[in-house]
Scaffold this active site. Structure first.
Site: not given
Ligand code: IPE
Ligand code: IPE
Ligand code: MG
Length: 236
Positions: A20, A33, A65, A67-68, A71, A192
């Site tokens: 993360d 990003r 994930s 849930e991702n 985005r 998560s």
């Molecule tokens: C968890 O990170 C998923 C991955 C690292 C792939 P997220 O950034 O999606 O988690 P939340 O939304 O902060 O819980």
């Molecule tokens: C983790 O980094 C990678 C994925 C979840 C794909 P993030 O994209 O969640 O980075 P932050 O949490 O927004 O900093």
């Molecule tokens: Mg994150």
């Protein structure tokens, strides 16, 4: 301090990492990003190298994930491109290191080209046995558990035949030992939807370091912390 295989310490069999903080790493540098995701994907190789060197047998990295998908489309599409690039680039590197690749998650609903690349990479590395690298993509623990339960019913199991091993053997991690050490970077203290069942007795290690800044030395710190802990599994 960097730990080596053969040092007289407890080495976890299965290490899982929630990678993360890519977005925050980029924001801190005034970058978009996607630059964070790029920088983050480069760290993966160093951590695989370190894990193999340490004698870790299973390394699971959470890359995307279920849930991702919430985005913005543009970010999701960059992550998918990085994944495509990664799957094609690293075939020989996996083989050279004795690493077997395993896609951990729902593959069926992934784009066709990724599915093909995954099948190819898994086949090309199937004979490797030093370590299994599980890349968690389109992974959600609740989805995994729902599917395992459905599969019990489809297989005609009666209620009293549905036990822990019936479920375990139907998870995407069938034949993989439970997680011993779960690491999460970037300061959030949550799981998560990652490996909920498999982390039942995992040790947790949280670090404020954003994933693109994570490295072999920080990985070693997590392993040292693990080695110093007393695990009880419910016993006294
Ligand atoms: C968890 O990170 C998923 C991955 C690292 C792939 P997220 O950034 O999606 O988690 P939340 O939304 O902060 O819980
Ligand atoms: C983790 O980094 C990678 C994925 C979840 C794909 P993030 O994209 O969640 O980075 P932050 O949490 O927004 O900093
Ligand atoms: Mg994150």
């Amino acid at each position: 301090m960097t730990m080596e295989a053969g040092d007289d310490v407890k080495i976890p069999h299965h290490v899982a990492i929630i990678m993360d903080g890519n977005g925050r790493w980029a924001a801190g540098r005034g970058l978009p990003r996607i630059k964070g995701h790029k920088a983050g994907s480069a760290v993966i190789e160093d951590i695989i190298d370190a894990a193999v060197k340490m004698g870790i047998k299973h390394l699971s990295l959470y890359a995307f994930s279920t849930e991702n998908w919430r985005r913005p489309d543009a970010e999701v599409s960059v992550i998918m491109s990085l994944l495509r690039f990664y799957l094609r680039l690293h075939t020989s590197r996996f083989r050279n290191r004795g690493v077997r690749f395993h896609f951990l998650g729902e593959l069926e609903t992934m784009p066709e080209s990724i599915k093909r690349d995954v099948v190819e990479l898994e086949a090309a590395t199937a004979g490797e046995s030093k370590m299994v690298f599980h890349l968690a993509v389109n992974y959600g623990s609740r989805m995994e558990l729902v599917k395992a339960t459905q599969s019990c019913i489809k297989d005609g199991l009666k209620a009293d035949e549905i036990d822990e091993s019936a479920i375990n053997s139907r998870l995407w991690t069938a034949d993989v030992p439970d997680v011993d050490l779960l690491i999460r970077t970037s300061g959030e203290l949550r799981i998560s939807n990652f490996l909920l069942w498999q982390c039942a007795y995992a040790e947790f290690y949280f670090t404020d370091c954003h994933w693109p800044d994570f490295n072999q030395e920080r990985f070693s710190d997590a392993l040292e912390s693990f080695a110093s802990r007393e695990r009880r599994f419910g016993r006294i």
